[in-house]
Each structure stands twice: as C-alpha cells, then as structure tokens.
Design an enzyme around this catalytic site. Sequence first.
Site, short mmCIF file in Angstrom:
data_model
loop_
_atom_site.label_atom_id
_atom_site.label_comp_id
_atom_site.label_asym_id
_atom_site.label_seq_id
_atom_site.Cartn_x
_atom_site.Cartn_y
_atom_site.Cartn_z
N ASP A 2 0.82 -1.20 0.00
CA ASP A 2 0.00 0.00 0.00
C ASP A 2 0.86 1.26 0.00
O ASP A 2 1.92 1.29 0.62
CB ASP A 2 -0.91 -0.01 1.23
CG ASP A 2 -2.10 0.91 1.08
OD1 ASP A 2 -2.47 1.19 -0.07
OD2 ASP A 2 -2.64 1.33 2.10
N ASN A 50 -10.71 -3.14 -6.26
CA ASN A 50 -9.96 -2.14 -7.01
C ASN A 50 -10.61 -1.77 -8.35
O ASN A 50 -10.22 -0.78 -8.97
CB ASN A 50 -8.53 -2.63 -7.28
CG ASN A 50 -7.64 -2.57 -6.05
OD1 ASN A 50 -6.64 -3.26 -5.95
ND2 ASN A 50 -8.00 -1.74 -5.07
#
Length: 222
Positions: A2, A50
């Site tokens: 991330d 996503n």
Amino acid sequence: MDGNGRWAKRKHLPRALGHKKGVETVRNIVRVAGKMGVEAMTLYAFSSENWNRPEEEISDLMGLLRQYIQSDIDEFVENGVRLKVIGNYRVLDADIVAMIDNAIEKTSGNSKMTLAVALNYGSQDEMLRAVQHIAQGVKSGEIQPEAINLGHIAGALDTADMPPLDLLIRTSGELRLSNFLLWQAAYAELYFTETLWPDFDQVELERALESFGHRERRFGGR
C-alpha cells in the site's frame, strides 16, 4: 503493498509513476526474499474492490502487469521461482490471462520459492467459493456434513498448496487487513509499517523479519 498513490502525490507525480515505482519495489523484494531463504511470498496486487478505481488507473495497472510478466518470467525460471496466482484472474483481458497461464506453466517445476500474486482477489470471496465447493461435495454425496473439518476448508482455498502464513506485512501505516488472507492470517504475526510501498526495501524487509523472529508464537496454547 500500500502507498503507491501517496508516494506519487508527495513527490507531485502522477499516480501511474507511483505504481511503476511500486513494481520496481516488487522486483527488488522478490529477489531479496529469495536470497534470504523465504519459502513463499504472497503479494496483494489487485483486489476485487480495485475495479472501483478510475478506468485510467486500472488501465495503467494492467499495463504494468503485462510488462512485469514479460520482463521477469525468464528470471523466475533461472532463480527457481514458481509463480502462482490467487483470485479470479480469468476475468482479466484475454492476453493477460494467456500470459499468466504461460508463466504458471513455465515455472511449475520450480521449487526454490513460490511467488503468489493476488489478482482480482478478495478473501471473503475466496472463502465463499471454498464453501460452495464443499457444498457441492455434500450435494454429490462425497462428503458428509458432520465430517466437514478445517482441512476441508483450507484445502478448498486458493492457497491450498502453500505453506501456512507466518507473517503478514502491511505498508503505509494502514492498520487493517483489507480483505486479504483472512482465513490464513488466523495465527499469523502482523507487522505494520509507516513506510510507503515504493520505499519498502531490503532494510525494511529485514526489520520485519527481525521483529517476527523475536515474537513468541503460542497459537492459543497458553
């Protein structure tokens, strides 16, 4: 993995360059982990959530995936790395699916290290698919409901042929699992770092492994 977008933002760069730098970090960390004797590593590359990102960003990510597979497959073969993909990657573009299938086949005999890449992956979906698989076995009479055990569930997950998860690392300061390996992480050690993924390097990996090495793992025994 991330923090690609925040890394780019802090440097006043397009998000796409953050993802590109993130891929370079993937390449470096896989090499380092292999040299350190890591048996298996799973990278959360693209979650089932996503798809909610802007279309342009998704396109950039898929382009980077194509480049990564094409550029690194020979190195995987040379270094004994077996590629595995978890999640429903077959919904991706046909050329990407073909590349992945070819890479999986080409590295299937490698045994030094397993690199699992999570693509279109969500742990809750994975567990749902596992339950559906077991339910089919019950329906066909192959499995009796009272005979279902933890092994049936673990064996129906995407990670069935991988060793137990020991250490789960999350970068960028986020303190949650975000639908990643929820079943597998039941007794895994968790390690959170403020470092953004593009800046995660060998030193950071060594810190994580050192932290893991100092922990007493009791698995609920005492």
